[in-house]
Design an enzyme around this catalytic site. Structure first.
Site, PDB file in Angstrom:
ATOM      1  N   TYR A  12       0.807  -1.213   0.000  1.00  0.00           N
ATOM      2  CA  TYR A  12       0.000   0.000   0.000  1.00  0.00           C
ATOM      3  C   TYR A  12       0.849   1.276   0.000  1.00  0.00           C
ATOM      4  O   TYR A  12       0.495   2.258   0.638  1.00  0.00           O
ATOM      5  CB  TYR A  12      -0.930   0.015   1.214  1.00  0.00           C
TER       6      TYR A  12
ATOM      7  N   HIS B 101       0.506 -11.974   1.139  1.00  0.00           N
ATOM      8  CA  HIS B 101      -0.429 -11.110   0.422  1.00  0.00           C
ATOM      9  C   HIS B 101      -0.751 -11.676  -0.966  1.00  0.00           C
ATOM     10  O   HIS B 101       0.142 -11.972  -1.756  1.00  0.00           O
ATOM     11  CB  HIS B 101       0.187  -9.711   0.283  1.00  0.00           C
TER      12      HIS B 101
END
Length: 720
Positions: free
Chosen positions: A127, A193
């Protein structure tokens, strides 16, 4: 002198207490009394904890019997997560610009969320600056919120849109870097992830109805009993190696809980089972999936029992109640949803009188929390207003405020969104079913349907699921489930019926294995004396040309028709050499079905440049015909037309010429739509020299064997 008469009590009251000029005073006093009474009642029954200068941090001293306005739900489980988890993906450029991320709004938003009791925060190295921004904010708030008062959750393994590194060394370095950025000495949760991009791809499709993976398509998705611990390839091994490294970090005390995240639920379930059934045979602690428990897609609930009972996952987390911004007024431009789904969601929003975000968020909150299996919900917040709104909606859902209106709005919105199916899906299924019909019965007619009604019924049962979605459409898979009609099968059915009628019991036939092959589109145990496979490349060239024969646009639509007769389970690789048409992989790996099938369909259009085509067309207005603009596919022939239109008649001259010097163009058919008013035509078809015919009837033809050219006019279709 006589005394004045004493006024009556009524006159006295009207004069002194109910005078017109005293009415406003009574109204004001009455309002004050009512308001004070309401406020006293609210204090008596409402929260006993308030924020004042004398009590700046009430959340640190809450007692069990004290009421608050905060999100006090703490879910069962080893993490003790709140019902709402702060999604810090909003601290990235995918959702907000740099001036927002590096301003004071993120600080105020996180502080407000923590004060409300949202004591868990989810972030990732993927992010962008999220971890750095969040670490700085939490450091400033350390006096008010010590590290032990909240949970920190981050992810590793994905570092860019297409950048993944699951090597143990990189996983360890990533976790340590997250510790530094978040300014902490431990992390409550670390996920791998987006595991679906790294593991081996075991799924018949990546989109559509995936609930069938829990039942009839379990084998195709790699979820059949007995294969839980099977390592399918290099990708699965990377997942195991990376997760084992997270286990080591957990043993070292740097991480409290470890897990995986991703989108496709069948893949997440398969990997959770893979980890559980490989050394050291321990389940994952936490699993997060996004956009699967929202108004648009609620399939997450169907997978919860198997994730908890079969895969032994301790904590399940649902994320993205607004489906990554899809359920908002302005979805982000990068969102992968197809245009028809975006249009359907916009229509669903219009069907709700209030704020559609309010409805969508309320739905996800109602499907999570203590009452729904202790599943927390990760929601992203970009501003304090969004935090206030989320807590307000959470309280309304929890207290049942406007529950009937919400339920009605949710059902109406779901129906509108469901109508977003591709309008061509039904036609595609019908065409597929026609192909199945042709293979089973050799044709389509009412008589065939009547004679083979039982087989037709079985085919419909297998090709569509209970809600009408296409299910099994592979010819080979269907032949293992539904026996094609034959004299033997009809005699066998008749014999079974007769024996059952006389009480002899059913005839036991050898069991048919519908999914005996690990690959649903290919039979198991196929054997041929000679192995061969033929591939035909069929292409259509579709173009628009101007009156001088210059192509303005052109597109090639093609398909690969294959006839396969190979034994066993072959793994074929087809390599392409045309760099203009196959620019990336240049190869295709596939396990072919047995028999005839279409391997692939493609559409090739050069980079469109209408302005270039227009300039080229204008430059050719003098009548010189060329090969067309550089952006167009070359056309192997040229067509020129000259028209002369009068009051009741029209004449035209059409010239067709080949640009191929090495071989002739064969079987050329030219159709001219002449319009509804055309009743007859006089035509001369010629090749090089000589006329070939003329006529005036409703269906006129003229032909010459020497030149192989003919013409015709169909008065019903108005085509010449």
């Amino acid at each position: 002198m006589p005394a004045a008469p004493k006024p009556s009590l009524r006159a006295h009251l009207m004069k002194n207490w109910f005078a017109v000029e005293a009415i406003p005073i009574y109204v004001i006093i009455g309002g004050v009394v009512v308001g004070a009474s309401w406020y006293i009642k609210r204090l008596a029954t409402g929260p006993s904890i308030i924020w004042t200068k004398n009590n700046p941090t009430p959340w640190n001293t809450i007692k069990p019997d004290e009421g608050t306005k905060m999100v006090e739900d703490t879910l069962d489980g080893p993490l003790g997560l709140p019902a709402i988890v702060y999604g810090a993906g909003t601290f990235s450029n995918q959702y907000n610009p740099d001036e927002h991320i590096h301003g004071d709004i993120p600080f105020r938003t996180v502080r407000l969320a923590l004060r409300y009791g949202i004591r868990a925060i989810d972030t990732s190295v993927y992010y962008g600056p999220s971890e750095v921004v969040l670490g700085n904010i939490l450091e400033k708030l350390r006096d008010e919120f010590p590290r032990s008062s909240y949970k920190l959750m981050t992810k590793c393994g994905r570092y860019g849109v297409s950048t993944f590194d699951y090597s143990p060394k990189t996983i360890r370095e990533s976790v340590k870097r997250s510790l530094e950025r978040l300014k902490t000495d431990y992390l409550d949760v670390v996920y791998l992830h987006d595991v679906e991009f790294v593991c081996d791809k075991i799924a018949p499709r990546s989109t559509g109805n995936v609930s069938a993976a829990l039942s009839e398509e379990a084998e195709a998705f790699g979820l059949a009993p007995g294969g839980e611990g099977k390592i399918r390839g290099e990708g699965d091994q990377k997942i195991l190696n990376a997760f084992n490294e997270l286990r080591k970090l957990k043993e070292e005390g740097l991480v409290r809980q470890i897990g995986i995240t991703g989108y496709p639920l069948p893949t997440l379930l398969r990997l959770a089972l893979l980890i559980l059934h490989n050394p050291p045979y321990e389940p994952i602690d936490v699993m997060l999936s996004y956009s699967h428990l929202c108004l648009q897609n609620s399939v997450f609930a169907q997978f919860v029992p198997q994730l908890k009972e079969r895969a032994k996952i301790r904590t399940l987390v649902a994320a993205s109640p607004l489906s990554m911004g899809l359920l908002t007024k302005q979805p982000p431009g990068w969102h992968p949803a197809p245009p028809e789904l975006k249009a359907a969601i916009e229509a669903a929003g219009a069907s709700w009188e209030g704020d559609f975000v309010d409805l969508a968020l309320g739905y996800s909150l109602s499907e999570t929390g203590i009452a729904k299996g202790n599943i927390p919900l990760v929601a992203g917040f970009s501003s304090p207003r969004e935090v206030h709104e989320c807590v307000r909606i959470w309280r309304e859902v929890r207290e049942g405020t406007n529950s009937e209106a919400r339920k009605t709005g949710e059902e109406r919105a779901k129906e509108v969104i469901k109508s977003a199916a591709d309008p061509l899906l039904g036609f595609a299924f019908l065409q597929t079913f026609i192909d199945i019909f042709q293979e089973y019965f050799g044709g389509i007619s009412l008589a065939i349907v009547k004679d083979n009604f039982d087989v037709v019924y079985q085919l419909l049962e297998e090709t569509l699921d209970s809600v009408g979605h296409p299910l099994t459409t592979s010819h080979n898979a269907l032949r293992d489930i539904v026996l094609p009609p034959s004299l033997f099968s009809k005699l066998l059915n008749a014999a079974s019926a007769n024996l059952a009628a006389i009480g002899a019991g059913p005839v036991h036939t050898p069991p048919v294995g519908p999914f005996s092959s690990p690959i649903p589109w290919r039979k198991a145990g196929v054997k041929y004396a000679s192995n061969e496979m033929y591939i035909d490349v069929n292409e259509d060239l579709r173009a628009i040309v101007n009156k001088h024969g210059v192509p303005l646009t052109s597109t090639v639509c093609g398909k690969l028709d294959v006839a396969c007769r190979l034994s066993g389970t072959p793994d074929c690789i087809l390599t392409f050499t045309n760099p203009q048409r196959w620019t990336r992989e240049k190869s295709m790996s596939f396990v072919p079905p047995d028999g005839h099938f279409v391997l692939a369909e493609y559409r090739y259009t050069p980079n469109p440049n209408p302005s270039s085509a227009l300039r080229f067309a204008n430059s050719s207005s003098s009548g010189a015909a060329g090969a067309g603009p550089k952006e167009a596919v070359p056309i192997p022939f040229a067509i020129k037309a000259r028209f002369e239109i009068e009051d009741t008649t029209a004449s035209f001259n059409l010239t067709f010429s080949s640009r191929l010097a090495t071989r002739p163009i064969e079987q050329v058919v030219i159709e001219l739509n002449l319009g509804e008013e055309a009743h007859a035509i006089k035509c001369v078809a010629s090749r090089e020299s000589g006329g070939l015919g003329r006529g005036l009837s409703s269906l006129e033809t003229g032909m010459s064997a020497s030149s192989s050219a003919s013409w015709a006019f169909d008065s019903r279709k108005k085509v010449g």
